[in-house]
Design a protein around this motif. Structure first.
Motif, PDB file in Angstrom:
ATOM      1  N   ALA A 100       0.804  -1.229   0.000  1.00 23.84           N
ATOM      2  CA  ALA A 100       0.000   0.000   0.000  1.00 23.84           C
ATOM      3  C   ALA A 100       0.834   1.275   0.000  1.00 23.84           C
ATOM      4  O   ALA A 100       0.326   2.345  -0.353  1.00 23.84           O
ATOM      5  CB  ALA A 100      -0.946  -0.006   1.208  1.00 23.84           C
ATOM      6  N   ASP A 101       2.104   1.198   0.383  1.00 22.16           N
ATOM      7  CA  ASP A 101       2.949   2.397   0.429  1.00 22.16           C
ATOM      8  C   ASP A 101       3.916   2.484  -0.752  1.00 22.16           C
ATOM      9  O   ASP A 101       4.704   3.432  -0.831  1.00 22.16           O
ATOM     10  CB  ASP A 101       3.753   2.424   1.736  1.00 22.16           C
ATOM     11  CG  ASP A 101       2.868   2.596   2.962  1.00 22.16           C
ATOM     12  OD1 ASP A 101       1.813   3.236   2.837  1.00 22.16           O
ATOM     13  OD2 ASP A 101       3.227   2.066   4.029  1.00 22.16           O
ATOM     14  N   THR A 145       3.155   5.464  -4.068  1.00 15.59           N
ATOM     15  CA  THR A 145       2.106   6.453  -3.823  1.00 15.59           C
ATOM     16  C   THR A 145       2.469   7.776  -4.502  1.00 15.59           C
ATOM     17  O   THR A 145       3.634   8.152  -4.588  1.00 15.59           O
ATOM     18  CB  THR A 145       1.901   6.685  -2.324  1.00 15.59           C
ATOM     19  OG1 THR A 145       3.161   7.063  -1.729  1.00 15.59           O
ATOM     20  CG2 THR A 145       1.372   5.434  -1.644  1.00 15.59           C
ATOM     21  N   ASP A 146       1.442   8.462  -5.013  1.00  9.08           N
ATOM     22  CA  ASP A 146       1.644   9.703  -5.759  1.00  9.08           C
ATOM     23  C   ASP A 146       1.145  10.882  -4.935  1.00  9.08           C
ATOM     24  O   ASP A 146      -0.065  11.060  -4.763  1.00  9.08           O
ATOM     25  CB  ASP A 146       0.886   9.634  -7.092  1.00  9.08           C
ATOM     26  CG  ASP A 146       1.276  10.748  -8.049  1.00  9.08           C
ATOM     27  OD1 ASP A 146       1.454  11.889  -7.587  1.00  9.08           O
ATOM     28  OD2 ASP A 146       1.387  10.474  -9.262  1.00  9.08           O
ATOM     29  N   GLY A 172      -2.522  11.710  -6.089  1.00  9.18           N
ATOM     30  CA  GLY A 172      -3.197  10.740  -5.251  1.00  9.18           C
ATOM     31  C   GLY A 172      -3.054   9.370  -5.879  1.00  9.18           C
ATOM     32  O   GLY A 172      -2.630   9.225  -7.032  1.00  9.18           O
ATOM     33  N   GLY A 173      -3.419   8.332  -5.153  1.00 10.30           N
ATOM     34  CA  GLY A 173      -3.327   6.983  -5.694  1.00 10.30           C
ATOM     35  C   GLY A 173      -1.892   6.550  -5.895  1.00 10.30           C
ATOM     36  O   GLY A 173      -0.994   6.885  -5.111  1.00 10.30           O
ATOM     37  N   TYR A 174      -1.650   5.835  -6.993  1.00  5.14           N
ATOM     38  CA  TYR A 174      -0.356   5.213  -7.244  1.00  5.14           C
ATOM     39  C   TYR A 174       0.134   5.506  -8.653  1.00  5.14           C
ATOM     40  O   TYR A 174      -0.650   5.495  -9.609  1.00  5.14           O
ATOM     41  CB  TYR A 174      -0.455   3.695  -7.048  1.00  5.14           C
ATOM     42  CG  TYR A 174      -0.861   3.309  -5.652  1.00  5.14           C
ATOM     43  CD1 TYR A 174       0.102   3.064  -4.677  1.00  5.14           C
ATOM     44  CD2 TYR A 174      -2.207   3.229  -5.296  1.00  5.14           C
ATOM     45  CE1 TYR A 174      -0.265   2.737  -3.386  1.00  5.14           C
ATOM     46  CE2 TYR A 174      -2.586   2.901  -4.002  1.00  5.14           C
ATOM     47  CZ  TYR A 174      -1.613   2.662  -3.050  1.00  5.14           C
ATOM     48  OH  TYR A 174      -1.970   2.342  -1.769  1.00  5.14           O
ATOM     49  N   ARG A 218       3.056   3.870 -10.912  1.00  2.00           N
ATOM     50  CA  ARG A 218       4.021   2.768 -10.955  1.00  2.00           C
ATOM     51  C   ARG A 218       4.328   2.397 -12.410  1.00  2.00           C
ATOM     52  O   ARG A 218       3.983   1.308 -12.876  1.00  2.00           O
ATOM     53  CB  ARG A 218       3.446   1.546 -10.235  1.00  2.00           C
ATOM     54  CG  ARG A 218       3.122   1.775  -8.753  1.00  2.00           C
ATOM     55  CD  ARG A 218       2.138   0.729  -8.252  1.00  2.00           C
ATOM     56  NE  ARG A 218       2.021   0.704  -6.796  1.00  2.00           N
ATOM     57  CZ  ARG A 218       1.076   0.034  -6.135  1.00  2.00           C
ATOM     58  NH1 ARG A 218       0.172  -0.654  -6.801  1.00  2.00           N
ATOM     59  NH2 ARG A 218       1.041   0.049  -4.809  1.00  2.00           N
ATOM     60  N   ASN A 226      -5.143   0.943  -6.302  1.00  2.00           N
ATOM     61  CA  ASN A 226      -4.290  -0.146  -5.837  1.00  2.00           C
ATOM     62  C   ASN A 226      -4.802  -1.513  -6.269  1.00  2.00           C
ATOM     63  O   ASN A 226      -4.169  -2.525  -5.997  1.00  2.00           O
ATOM     64  CB  ASN A 226      -4.177  -0.115  -4.306  1.00  2.00           C
ATOM     65  CG  ASN A 226      -3.114  -1.066  -3.774  1.00  2.00           C
ATOM     66  OD1 ASN A 226      -2.107  -1.296  -4.428  1.00  2.00           O
ATOM     67  ND2 ASN A 226      -3.349  -1.642  -2.609  1.00  2.00           N
ATOM     68  N   PRO A 272      -7.815   6.951  -7.812  1.00  2.00           N
ATOM     69  CA  PRO A 272      -7.794   6.485  -6.423  1.00  2.00           C
ATOM     70  C   PRO A 272      -9.167   6.087  -5.893  1.00  2.00           C
ATOM     71  O   PRO A 272      -9.259   5.391  -4.874  1.00  2.00           O
ATOM     72  CB  PRO A 272      -7.247   7.703  -5.661  1.00  2.00           C
ATOM     73  CG  PRO A 272      -6.473   8.470  -6.668  1.00  2.00           C
ATOM     74  CD  PRO A 272      -7.203   8.296  -7.959  1.00  2.00           C
TER      75      PRO A 272
END
Length: 410
Positions: free
Chosen positions: A18-19, A22-23, A27-29, A31, A93, A384
């Protein structure tokens, strides 16, 4: 085999990552493939595969295969599950990771059931499924299936001008090894991908899990509009050749042309203006177009209409325009025999079409594939706001376990 504290628990596995990536801005991710967060997730997956005693293999296309082998090590007739770990900018996620963690959790539950597989099982992780860095979705599966030429892929560049070949090399992958792998595909009897639903179909039906019916045909186009840069205050409106004006017409046309076709989806989700100064008339505007519909001919027709509208606007403004097709995926109807078998395993699960592309859709032309969807009460995806309740995540794992159990002993 290491100690597994998350055996069979996909929610716990999701909490572990979960970490990562992170953006803080969107917000959210975030990757993207070959980025530090995506590479960290690959390492995380490898550790969990090793803890479960799975044999880890990374092929020339960067796809990770975690094998539960049968005695003798023959990997023909394999059953494969899995998904991806990369994300769109500011994504949720669940999109991708849910299918990966559910695969690991299903292995745990199969072992808890005392299942002795009669054929090998692999949990696979496909890179660059979102296409968020190099512009081609499902890139790993496209390379595997021979859909996209390796020579083209090596020359793809990201927003910073870094080529795929350069990024792969920096991340420790050999770009000269990418390409089709028909021998590997010939050893796969079926691929079942679990994914969070990207829509509200299950929420509206009050069901936690569905089977996939079809993936809508869709494509991506890069539109480059060239004009003449100039001073925002010194240049009269009548003397301008402003590519942003043409880009605005493209956005209007996309909405109008798509709305005219029932169930079509058209999106301009990315715009780049050069040089990008507030008091500067742009010299170039680039946009990226995404169009989808169950009927492939409708997709082509919509794009042709948008292209004609943009060309007329460019001529009126004194600009030039170039449209490049980045990718096109025809409508995918998943293997009917495999889906019929899955319906006997999950008789209560509805069958839903999806407008989102997936690795299972790309591979459907080469091997039997199927998909499971897990309820997303918001219906939101690539944001997110995407979510799935812990109970539904668990229901998805149980459904995947049942499906894999039936296929491994079928």
């Amino acid at each position: 085999m290491g100690a597994i504290t998350t055996a069979g628990d996909a929610n716990a596995l999701l909490a572990e990552i979960a970490d990562i990536g992170t953006d803080p801005v969107r917000g959210g991710y975030t990757r993207p493939v070959f980025s530090a967060p995506e590479l960290e997730l690959r390492t995380w997956f490898a550790r969990h595969a090793a803890d479960r005693g799975l044999a880890l293999e990374t092929d020339g296309n960067g796809i990770i295969w975690a094998w539960w082998d049968v005695p003798g090590g023959d990997r023909s007739g394999a059953i494969v599950t899995g998904s991806h770990l990369d994300s769109v900018p500011g994504g949720g996620n669940f999109d991708g990771p849910l299918g990966v963690v559910s695969g690991l959790a299903a292995v745990d539950r199969l072992r808890e059931r005392g299942v002795a597989p009669q054929r090998p099982l692999a949990v696979a992780v496909f890179p660059e499924e979102e296409g968020s860095r190099f512009g081609v979705a499902c890139l790993g599966s496209r390379l595997l299936a021979g859909v996209t030429p390796p020579s083209r892929v090596r020359e793809l560049t990201d927003e910073a001008g870094v080529s795929y070949a350069q990024a792969a090399t920096a991340a420790g992958f050999d770009p000269d090894r990418i390409g089709p792998d028909p021998e590997r595909l010939a050893r796969i009897a079926a691929f079942v991908e679990l994914h969070v639903e990207q829509g509200r179909g299950l929420e509206d039906l009050g069901q936690p899990v569905a089977l996939a019916g079809a993936i809508l045909g869709h494509g991506r186009w890069h539109v480059i509009i060239e004009g003449r840069g100039d001073h925002a205050g010194a240049t009269r409106m009548s003397d301008r050749q402003d590519p942003v004006v043409v880009a605005a017409e493209m956005i209007r046309s996309t909405r109008e042309r798509t709305l005219a076709v029932p169930d079509a989806r058209g999106t301009v989700g990315r715009i780049a203006v050069v040089p990008g100064g507030t008091n500067v008339i742009a010299s170039r505007a680039e946009t990226w177009l995404d169009v989808r519909h169950r009927d492939e001919a409708s997709v082509r027709r919509i794009v042709a209409e948008i292209r004609a509208d943009v060309q007329r606007a460019a001529e009126a403004e004194g600009c030039s325009v170039r449209v490049e097709e980045q990718s096109f995926s025809p409508t995918v109807d998943f293997d009917p025999k495999l889906r019929a078998h899955l319906r006997t395993v999950l008789p209560a699960a509805p069958v839903l079409d999806t407008g989102a592309g997936h690795d299972a859709g790309v591979l459907a032309a080469a091997i039997p594939t199927a998909m499971l969807f897990v309820r997303n009460p918001t219906g939101a995806s690539h944001t997110p706001a995407e979510t799935s309740a812990p109970a539904d995540v668990d229901a998805g794992v149980e459904a995947l376990t049942d499906v894999l159990h039936s296929l491994l002993t079928y």
